[in-house]
Design an enzyme around this catalytic site. Structure first.
Site, PDB file in Angstrom:
ATOM      1  N   TYR A 136       0.847  -1.301  -0.033  1.00 34.86           N
ATOM      2  CA  TYR A 136      -0.064  -0.039  -0.002  1.00 34.86           C
ATOM      3  C   TYR A 136       0.724   1.448   0.141  1.00 34.86           C
ATOM      4  O   TYR A 136       0.547   2.171  -0.856  1.00 34.86           O
ATOM      5  CB  TYR A 136      -0.884  -0.003   1.199  1.00 34.86           C
ATOM      6  CG  TYR A 136      -1.741   1.204   1.363  1.00 34.86           C
ATOM      7  CD1 TYR A 136      -2.496   1.720   0.139  1.00 34.86           C
ATOM      8  CD2 TYR A 136      -1.495   2.282   2.388  1.00 34.86           C
ATOM      9  CE1 TYR A 136      -3.264   2.853   0.514  1.00 34.86           C
ATOM     10  CE2 TYR A 136      -2.496   3.471   2.530  1.00 34.86           C
ATOM     11  CZ  TYR A 136      -3.201   3.729   1.609  1.00 34.86           C
ATOM     12  OH  TYR A 136      -3.866   4.907   1.544  1.00 34.86           O
ATOM     13  N   ARG A 185     -11.254  13.746   2.494  1.00 31.47           N
ATOM     14  CA  ARG A 185     -12.290  12.452   3.339  1.00 31.47           C
ATOM     15  C   ARG A 185     -13.644  12.553   2.471  1.00 31.47           C
ATOM     16  O   ARG A 185     -14.194  11.491   2.588  1.00 31.47           O
ATOM     17  CB  ARG A 185     -12.376  13.102   4.687  1.00 31.47           C
ATOM     18  CG  ARG A 185     -11.121  12.999   5.488  1.00 31.47           C
ATOM     19  CD  ARG A 185     -10.884  11.870   5.786  1.00 31.47           C
ATOM     20  NE  ARG A 185      -9.500  11.684   6.451  1.00 31.47           N
ATOM     21  CZ  ARG A 185      -8.891  10.701   6.984  1.00 31.47           C
ATOM     22  NH1 ARG A 185      -9.076   9.452   6.125  1.00 31.47           N
ATOM     23  NH2 ARG A 185      -7.549  10.702   7.562  1.00 31.47           N
ATOM     24  N   GLU A 221     -14.432  -1.045   6.217  1.00 26.47           N
ATOM     25  CA  GLU A 221     -14.334   0.463   5.701  1.00 26.47           C
ATOM     26  C   GLU A 221     -15.536   0.426   4.969  1.00 26.47           C
ATOM     27  O   GLU A 221     -16.026  -0.394   4.222  1.00 26.47           O
ATOM     28  CB  GLU A 221     -13.254   0.285   4.801  1.00 26.47           C
ATOM     29  CG  GLU A 221     -12.834   1.869   4.249  1.00 26.47           C
ATOM     30  CD  GLU A 221     -11.488   2.045   3.604  1.00 26.47           C
ATOM     31  OE1 GLU A 221     -10.527   1.608   4.330  1.00 26.47           O
ATOM     32  OE2 GLU A 221     -11.566   2.453   2.375  1.00 26.47           O
TER      33      GLU A 221
END
Length: 330
Positions: free
Chosen positions: A151, A223, A323
Site C-alpha cells: 500500500y 475525506r 471500511e
C-alpha cells in the site's frame, strides 16, 4: 440590485450529480438506456462486457447475485478508448478507468505511476478536468514491511503519477485490496467540467498530513467531496481512524460504531442532515468473510433501508476490519 441579479443569472448552471444505484439485471440492458455513464460488475462472475463504460471490479460480493452499480446522467453519453484508458462522457461528467498488471517486476509503485500518468494525459485534453472521486483496487495490499508494504509503495507511485495534477487539492478516494488476479491494479474515477468542494473530518488528521510512520509519501485524498451543485456528497473510504491512529483493534463492533461516527461527522461538515436513506448507496469492505454476516446485520439495524453492497476487501491497514464508502444525496 438588478445588476446583481443579472450577474447571478449569467453564472453557469451547476451540474446535477450523476445518479448512482445498485440494480439487478443484465449489463447490456442497462447500457441501452439513455444516459448510462458507467456499469460496474463485481466478482469473478461479473463479466459486464467490453464496452468502455463497463468495468469488472475484482472484488467478490457477499450477496448473490451481485447487483450492478449503475451511473447515469441526464445527457447523451459518448464513449471510447484512449490508449489503455476507457472513458465515457456526457453532460459535463466523465467516467474513466484503467487496468494495469505489474508483470514480472511485481511492484505496485511503477504500476500505479504508469496508470496515473495515463489518466492524467487523458484528463489534460478534456473539459472534464476536475477529478472528484477515485477508486483504487490492488491485490495483496498489506504485504511487505515498513516502507516496502505494497500500500505504501502504491501511494508513492500514485503521487508520482499525479505530478501536479491535483495542485488545487486532492479528490475523494478509496484504496482497497482485492483477491482477484495477482498484480492487477484497477483505477476508475469520476470527473466533471466544474469543481467540487473538499470536505475534511475534524475527528481525523487530513490524510496528506499523516506522520512519517505511514510511509514516505502520505495517502493523497480528501475525506469527501461535495459535487458541484452541492446535491451529493462522494464519501471516501472511511474506517475506525481517530486522529491518525486506528482504533479498536480486533473489535469489529467497535470499529463499525467508530466508522459510523466518522461518517456522521463528514455529513455535518458538508452541511447535510444526519443519517443515510434509501437513495444513499454505500459499499462496506469486509476483511474476513466470516465477519460478513455480522456486518450485514449491524448495518441493517443501524442504517435501515440503506442499500449496502457488501464486498470482500482488505483495508489499507492490517488492524482495520471494515471500511465504508459511498454516496449521500442532499
Amino acid at each position: 440590485m438588478m445588476q446583481g441579479c443579472e450577474n447571478a443569472l449569467a453564472e453557469p448552471l451547476l451540474r446535477r450529480a450523476p445518479r448512482i444505484a445498485y440494480r439487478n439485471g443484465e449489463a447490456a440492458a442497462v447500457l441501452a438506456e439513455a444516459g448510462t455513464l458507467a456499469v460496474l460488475g463485481f466478482g469473478a462472475g461479473a463479466r459486464v462486457g467490453d464496452d468502455p463504460r463497463c468495468l469488472d471490479v475484482a472484488l467478490e460480493c457477499f450477496d448473490a447475485p451481485a447487483p450492478l452499480e449503475v451511473w447515469q446522467v441526464d445527457a447523451t453519453v459518448e464513449h471510447g478508448r484512449t490508449g489503455a484508458v476507457r472513458w465515457a462522457a456526457g453532460g459535463g461528467w466523465l467516467f474513466a478507468s484503467i487496468e494495469r498488471d505489474e508483470g514480472p517486476r511485481g511492484d505496485p509503485r511503477g504500476t500505479a505511476q504508469e496508470a496515473y500518468e495515463q489518466l492524467r494525459e487523458v484528463l489534460a485534453g478534456r473539459a472534464e478536468r476536475h477529478v472528484l472521486r477515485v477508486w483504487n483496487y490492488l491485490d495483496a495490499i498489506n504485504e511487505g514491511e515498513g516502507d516496502g508494504e505494497r500500500y505504501k509503495r502504491f501511494c508513492e507511485g500514485r503521487a508520482a503519477g499525479m505530478g501536479n495534477r491535483f495542485a488545487e487539492g486532492f479528490p475523494a478516494a478509496t484504496a482497497i485490496g482485492h483477491h482477484g488476479p495477482a498484480g492487477r491494479l484497477q483505477v476508475y474515477l469520476l470527473a466533471c467540467d466544474q469543481p467540487g468542494a473538499r470536505v475534511e473530518n475534524p475527528r481525523q488528521v487530513s490524510a496528506w498530513r499523516y506522520p512519517r510512520q505511514y510511509g514516505r509519501t502520505p495517502p493523497s485524498f480528501a475525506r469527501a467531496m461535495l459535487l458541484p451543485a452541492r446535491d451529493a456528497l462522494a464519501i471516501s473510504g472511511t474506517a475506525a481512524v481517530v486522529g491518525h491512529a486506528s482504533a479498536h483493534q480486533d473489535d469489529l463492533h467497535a470499529q463499525l460504531e467508530e466508522t459510523l461516527t466518522n461518517l456522521e461527522a463528514l455529513l455535518a461538515c458538508a452541511g447535510l442532515a444526519p443519517g443515510f436513506d434509501t437513495q444513499s448507496p454505500l459499499k462496506a469492505y469486509v476483511r474476513h468473510p466470516a465477519d460478513a454476516a455480522f456486518v450485514r446485520d449491524f448495518l441493517a439495524r443501524r442504517l435501515p433501508g440503506v442499500p449496502v453492497l457488501l464486498l470482500h476487501g482488505d483495508i489499507c491497514r492490517r488492524e482495520l476490519l471494515v471500511e465504508i464508502d459511498g454516496w449521500r444525496y442532499a
